[in-house]
Design a protein around this motif. Structure first.
Motif, PDB file in Angstrom:
ATOM      1  N   SER A 191       0.860  -1.173   0.000  1.00  0.00           N
ATOM      2  CA  SER A 191       0.000   0.000   0.000  1.00  0.00           C
ATOM      3  C   SER A 191       0.896   1.222   0.000  1.00  0.00           C
ATOM      4  CB  SER A 191      -0.908   0.002   1.232  1.00  0.00           C
ATOM      5  OG  SER A 191      -1.687   1.180   1.278  1.00  0.00           O
ATOM      6  N   SER A 192       0.640   2.154  -0.906  1.00  0.00           N
ATOM      7  CA  SER A 192       1.564   3.258  -1.138  1.00  0.00           C
ATOM      8  C   SER A 192       1.717   4.153   0.086  1.00  0.00           C
ATOM      9  CB  SER A 192       1.090   4.099  -2.329  1.00  0.00           C
ATOM     10  OG  SER A 192       2.003   5.133  -2.599  1.00  0.00           O
ATOM     11  N   ASN A 193       2.969   4.477   0.410  1.00  0.00           N
ATOM     12  CA  ASN A 193       3.296   5.431   1.482  1.00  0.00           C
ATOM     13  C   ASN A 193       3.923   6.681   0.896  1.00  0.00           C
ATOM     14  OD1 ASN A 193       2.510   3.455   3.252  1.00  0.00           O
ATOM     15  ND2 ASN A 193       4.545   2.891   3.895  1.00  0.00           N
ATOM     16  N   ILE A 194       3.522   7.067  -0.297  1.00  0.00           N
ATOM     17  CA  ILE A 194       4.141   8.181  -1.013  1.00  0.00           C
ATOM     18  C   ILE A 194       3.114   9.290  -1.192  1.00  0.00           C
ATOM     19  CG2 ILE A 194       5.409   8.857  -3.085  1.00  0.00           C
ATOM     20  CD1 ILE A 194       5.821   5.849  -3.619  1.00  0.00           C
ATOM     21  N   ALA A 195       3.535  10.546  -0.974  1.00  0.00           N
ATOM     22  CA  ALA A 195       2.672  11.697  -1.231  1.00  0.00           C
ATOM     23  C   ALA A 195       3.455  12.722  -2.044  1.00  0.00           C
ATOM     24  CB  ALA A 195       2.178  12.316   0.067  1.00  0.00           C
ATOM     25  N   LEU A 196       2.917  13.091  -3.192  1.00  0.00           N
ATOM     26  CA  LEU A 196       3.490  14.137  -4.032  1.00  0.00           C
ATOM     27  C   LEU A 196       2.578  15.351  -3.974  1.00  0.00           C
ATOM     28  CD1 LEU A 196       4.706  12.461  -7.358  1.00  0.00           C
ATOM     29  CD2 LEU A 196       5.994  14.109  -5.998  1.00  0.00           C
ATOM     30  N   ARG A 197       3.147  16.509  -3.713  1.00  0.00           N
ATOM     31  CA  ARG A 197       2.337  17.725  -3.739  1.00  0.00           C
ATOM     32  C   ARG A 197       1.836  17.958  -5.166  1.00  0.00           C
ATOM     33  NH1 ARG A 197       4.390  23.422  -1.144  1.00  0.00           N
ATOM     34  NH2 ARG A 197       4.954  23.841  -3.297  1.00  0.00           N
ATOM     35  N   ASP A 198       0.662  18.571  -5.308  1.00  0.00           N
ATOM     36  CA  ASP A 198       0.046  18.730  -6.619  1.00  0.00           C
ATOM     37  C   ASP A 198       0.954  19.406  -7.634  1.00  0.00           C
ATOM     38  OD1 ASP A 198      -2.229  17.421  -5.856  1.00  0.00           O
ATOM     39  OD2 ASP A 198      -3.395  19.234  -5.463  1.00  0.00           O
ATOM     40  N   ASP A 199       1.769  20.357  -7.181  1.00  0.00           N
ATOM     41  CA  ASP A 199       2.671  21.041  -8.108  1.00  0.00           C
ATOM     42  C   ASP A 199       3.981  20.286  -8.300  1.00  0.00           C
ATOM     43  OD1 ASP A 199       3.887  21.440  -5.689  1.00  0.00           O
ATOM     44  OD2 ASP A 199       3.808  23.633  -5.740  1.00  0.00           O
ATOM     45  N   ALA A 200       4.082  19.105  -7.677  1.00  0.00           N
ATOM     46  CA  ALA A 200       5.232  18.212  -7.834  1.00  0.00           C
ATOM     47  C   ALA A 200       6.560  18.879  -7.482  1.00  0.00           C
ATOM     48  CB  ALA A 200       5.284  17.646  -9.252  1.00  0.00           C
ATOM     49  N   LYS A 201       6.549  19.694  -6.442  1.00  0.00           N
ATOM     50  CA  LYS A 201       7.797  20.300  -5.979  1.00  0.00           C
ATOM     51  C   LYS A 201       8.293  19.678  -4.681  1.00  0.00           C
ATOM     52  CE  LYS A 201       7.072  24.804  -8.174  1.00  0.00           C
ATOM     53  NZ  LYS A 201       6.946  26.277  -7.968  1.00  0.00           N
ATOM     54  N   VAL A 202       7.414  18.970  -3.980  1.00  0.00           N
ATOM     55  CA  VAL A 202       7.774  18.339  -2.713  1.00  0.00           C
ATOM     56  C   VAL A 202       7.194  16.927  -2.693  1.00  0.00           C
ATOM     57  CG1 VAL A 202       7.564  18.428  -0.195  1.00  0.00           C
ATOM     58  CG2 VAL A 202       7.819  20.553  -1.500  1.00  0.00           C
ATOM     59  N   ALA A 203       7.988  15.980  -2.226  1.00  0.00           N
ATOM     60  CA  ALA A 203       7.531  14.604  -2.049  1.00  0.00           C
ATOM     61  C   ALA A 203       7.808  14.167  -0.619  1.00  0.00           C
ATOM     62  CB  ALA A 203       8.231  13.672  -3.026  1.00  0.00           C
ATOM     63  N   VAL A 204       6.898  13.375  -0.060  1.00  0.00           N
ATOM     64  CA  VAL A 204       7.070  12.820   1.281  1.00  0.00           C
ATOM     65  C   VAL A 204       6.874  11.311   1.182  1.00  0.00           C
ATOM     66  CG1 VAL A 204       6.278  12.815   3.667  1.00  0.00           C
ATOM     67  CG2 VAL A 204       6.225  14.935   2.342  1.00  0.00           C
ATOM     68  N   ILE A 205       7.817  10.562   1.745  1.00  0.00           N
ATOM     69  CA  ILE A 205       7.768   9.104   1.660  1.00  0.00           C
ATOM     70  C   ILE A 205       7.844   8.527   3.068  1.00  0.00           C
ATOM     71  CG2 ILE A 205       8.854   7.038   0.713  1.00  0.00           C
ATOM     72  CD1 ILE A 205      10.019   8.773  -1.500  1.00  0.00           C
ATOM     73  N   GLY A 206       6.898   7.659   3.390  1.00  0.00           N
ATOM     74  CA  GLY A 206       6.866   7.035   4.698  1.00  0.00           C
ATOM     75  C   GLY A 206       7.818   5.849   4.798  1.00  0.00           C
ATOM     76  N   GLU A 207       8.368   5.673   5.985  1.00  0.00           N
ATOM     77  CA  GLU A 207       9.188   4.493   6.313  1.00  0.00           C
ATOM     78  C   GLU A 207       8.656   3.989   7.648  1.00  0.00           C
ATOM     79  OE1 GLU A 207      13.877   3.153   6.566  1.00  0.00           O
ATOM     80  OE2 GLU A 207      13.301   5.162   7.177  1.00  0.00           O
ATOM     81  N   THR A 208       7.695   3.079   7.595  1.00  0.00           N
ATOM     82  CA  THR A 208       6.866   2.799   8.763  1.00  0.00           C
ATOM     83  C   THR A 208       7.575   2.038   9.877  1.00  0.00           C
ATOM     84  OG1 THR A 208       6.021   0.803   7.690  1.00  0.00           O
ATOM     85  CG2 THR A 208       4.754   2.822   7.423  1.00  0.00           C
ATOM     86  N   ASN A 209       8.715   1.413   9.573  1.00  0.00           N
ATOM     87  CA  ASN A 209       9.483   0.722  10.619  1.00  0.00           C
ATOM     88  C   ASN A 209      10.939   1.128  10.509  1.00  0.00           C
ATOM     89  OD1 ASN A 209       7.623  -1.421  11.974  1.00  0.00           O
ATOM     90  ND2 ASN A 209       7.170  -1.549   9.797  1.00  0.00           N
TER      91      ASN A 209
END
Length: 292
Positions: A191-209
């Protein structure tokens, strides 16, 4: 840099805004009807070749403008003398007739590393002409040693693509700053843990453990001069050792980031949302209890 948990009332109010639609708010009941889709893209075996246990077609999906991205993380590949689940991503584009047609198929870039397969396509997220694809069991970290001694199993990597001349082209691979076995960077339980801002200037990636005790973390990246670079780590906000922080990540808008987790205290599990505010397109965030 670490942050404290954003104001709980803020998170609850925000969650209520997201989850309470007008039908629920007015007390009306959902109609019990059976709907038929206008069209369907059906797996498994979208390439016509069966994979052991199925291809996992549509285990993840996302869209941007007229493009549709569908992960098939268990699609098999032959390497190392056997058949492994290295995965694939199928790319479709909507035509003038409103129908989606396949235009491209992405395979794991480089050489696969996991003996059971890298699970490329376990998570996908797209915005602004960029596509991020998580390979949940990608464990290729040359020259590094996993402190847990587990061969980076399910550490995960995220492979980045750019739309160039109507073709999605591989650009770079992102990893956690200090990858750990079972870190689940980019995808947890496929299940994706990735979030890209709509303007694609910032990305956030989860590392759950991400740490030895397994509370989880978020890692932020910034687009600069056509390349993504690591900026900041946001640590799990609660004191318990088991949180799976970053299990879900989403941008509410350009300013606010929501991250989900599960607080396990004395054997009891309680889900929560942490709210952070961005510092523009810098890729940095801070706690914002009074900003909503």
């Amino acid at each position: 840099m670490s942050f404290t948990f954003a104001n709980l009332k803020t998170a609850r109010r925000l969650a209520g805004t997201l989850l309470c639609g007008s039908i629920i708010a007015t007390g009306q009941a959902w109609a019990q009807t059976t709907l038929q889709p206008d069209a369907a893209l059906i797996g498994d075996d979208p390439d016509g070749v069966a994979s052991p246990g199925g291809d996992g077609f549509a285990v993840s999906s996302d869209s941007w403008e007229d493009w549709l991205f569908v992960g098939a993380s268990r699609e098999s590949a032959m390497r190392d003398g056997g058949e492994v689940s290295d995965g694939a991503v199928y790319i479709y584009r909507k035509g003038a007739d409103g129908e989606y047609a396949q235009t491209q198929k992405l395979l794991l870039p480089g050489t696969g590393s996991g003996p059971d397969g890298d699970l490329f396509g376990a998570g996908v997220d797209a915005a602004g002409g960029w596509l991020f694809v998580a390979a949940a069991d990608d464990r290729d970290f040359p020259g590094q040693t996993d402190p847990r001694g587990q061969d980076f199993r399910f550490a995960g990597q995220v492979h980045v693509y750019r739309l160039e001349n109507e073709t999605w082209t591989y650009r770079q691979t992102l990893t956690a700053p200090n990858p750990r076995a079972r870190g689940n960077f980019g995808a947890r339980s496929q299940s994706s843990n990735i979030a890209l801002r709509d303007d694609a200037k910032v990305a956030v990636i989860g590392e759950t453990n991400s740490f030895d005790t397994g509370p989880g973390a978020l890692h932020t990246f910034r687009l600069k001069k056509g390349s993504w670079s690591y900026v900041q780590t946001i640590e799990a906000p609660l004191p318990s050792s088991e949180q799976f922080f970053g299990d879900s990540v989403v941008f509410l808008d350009k300013k606010y980031l929501l991250a989900g987790g599960v607080d396990v205290t004395d054997g009891n599990s309680q889900g929560y949302l942490a709210v952070y505010k961005s510092k523009g397109a810098s890729g940095r965030f801070f706690s914002s209890p009074d900003q909503i």
